[in-house]
Design an enzyme around this catalytic site. Sequence first.
Site, short mmCIF file in Angstrom:
data_model
loop_
_atom_site.label_atom_id
_atom_site.label_comp_id
_atom_site.label_asym_id
_atom_site.label_seq_id
_atom_site.Cartn_x
_atom_site.Cartn_y
_atom_site.Cartn_z
N GLY A 32 51.26 82.08 22.58
CA GLY A 32 50.44 81.11 23.31
C GLY A 32 50.92 80.63 24.66
O GLY A 32 50.17 79.93 25.34
N GLY B 117 51.56 82.30 27.43
CA GLY B 117 51.29 83.22 28.55
C GLY B 117 50.32 82.66 29.58
O GLY B 117 49.45 81.84 29.27
N CYS C 264 46.77 83.69 28.73
CA CYS C 264 46.56 83.69 27.29
C CYS C 264 45.73 82.48 26.92
O CYS C 264 45.95 81.38 27.45
CB CYS C 264 47.94 83.61 26.65
SG CYS C 264 47.94 83.05 24.97
P1 5GP Z 1 53.29 85.34 31.31
O1 5GP Z 1 54.61 85.85 31.79
O2 5GP Z 1 52.16 85.85 32.12
O3 5GP Z 1 53.26 83.86 31.13
O4 5GP Z 1 53.10 85.92 29.82
C1 5GP Z 1 53.07 87.31 29.57
C2 5GP Z 1 52.77 87.55 28.10
O5 5GP Z 1 51.49 87.04 27.73
C3 5GP Z 1 52.68 89.01 27.72
O6 5GP Z 1 53.91 89.65 27.63
C4 5GP Z 1 51.95 88.93 26.38
O7 5GP Z 1 52.83 88.62 25.31
C5 5GP Z 1 51.03 87.75 26.57
N1 5GP Z 1 49.66 88.20 26.81
C6 5GP Z 1 49.20 89.12 27.68
N2 5GP Z 1 47.86 89.24 27.61
C7 5GP Z 1 47.45 88.38 26.66
C8 5GP Z 1 46.18 88.05 26.12
O8 5GP Z 1 45.14 88.55 26.53
N3 5GP Z 1 46.17 87.12 25.13
C9 5GP Z 1 47.31 86.54 24.67
N4 5GP Z 1 47.22 85.67 23.67
N5 5GP Z 1 48.53 86.80 25.18
C10 5GP Z 1 48.58 87.73 26.15
#
Ligand code: 5GP
Length: 346
Positions: free
Chosen positions: A181, A183, A186
């Site tokens: 959660g 991300g 996300c």
């Molecule tokens: P960020 O670095 O952008 O905060 O987080 C990256 C992570 O978000 C990714 O490695 C993956 O675990 C998660 N993530 C990527 N796409 C999605 C999505 O569509 N839904 C969710 N729940 N998580 C995602």
Amino acid sequence: MRIEEDKKLDFKDVLIRPKRSTLRSRKDVDITREYKFKWSGRSYHGFPLIAANMDGVGTFAMAKAFIENDNKMSVAIHKHYPLEELIAFYDKHGSESLWYSIGMVQADQEKLEAFLKERPDMIDKICVDVANGYSEHFVDFVSQIREMVPKATIMAGNVVTGEMVEELTLAGVDVVKVGIGPGSVCTTRIMTGVGYPQLSAIIECADAAHGLGGLICADGGCTVPGDIAKAFGAGADFVMLGGMLAGHDQSEQKIVKKDGEKCIQFYGMSSDTAMTRHKGGVAEYRASEGKTVTIPYRGDVNDTLQDIMGGVRSACTYVGARHLKELPKRTTFVRVTQQINNVFGS
Ligand code: 5GP
């Protein structure tokens, strides 16, 4: 119903307290780490940063930039490249900086089998990625992958609690991926109400993994270099980044103009955009959706990497950690009510 009363923390809730140090400058700091993986027996030595297996982040162009950068960071290549292109890329660039990504769907498993048939020993690192790492089926799936590739390093997740880190570590996972959660694109927390504050998840999961000789990768929620330093300070062995590496030349996405500014689209791997793009390929994500955002184009990723490494190096200097390995031992977090001064905007 039960309520856990312990306070759980996010990156935004803490700062790292400075400590007396004999280090003269950032140059005295070594931000590489050395690991031996529990199951594969392989070794790693480098700056333990991983580009997420997302469109716009886990690309071949990103991998080329990381290889040229020469700090031994790695890229989880997103799973939507065709098999022939994947094989060709591995043939040309080797496997050292690459994680081969799969989800828990048959098509991915078949593609992996086909790859292994063509190039039996080429894949040395695999990232098994599902939105919800809590299903029993996932543990079985990971065990199957461990049997398929006994000598490969396996990173798998995502989970956020110690007991599941232990179960996965015992099932053959070398690096458990932590984060549900947090991300940038996300929407799990909005759609489901499920999640766990990321800093506490890292602290608790690192403790569980390290007790068994395993490792964790903190995945999601880092918005600035300081968050990456906090993740390492909290005990993360690797840190995975999506949003912070998106929007660069290496994104392999179209640059568009919005109000005269150059922009790039960035989206979650379970967003409508990803679904439309890779029809059928991301069905396993459906329960927890992702969103699509338009972000400013940010040029070459090397500048961002420079900022990130500079930030982590500097954090180490502030607490007197000559090596990144010492950062968690020298980290004391202080709870805060404010992170930054927003007087001139955030
Ligand atoms: P960020 O670095 O952008 O905060 O987080 C990256 C992570 O978000 C990714 O490695 C993956 O675990 C998660 N993530 C990527 N796409 C999605 C999505 O569509 N839904 C969710 N729940 N998580 C995602």
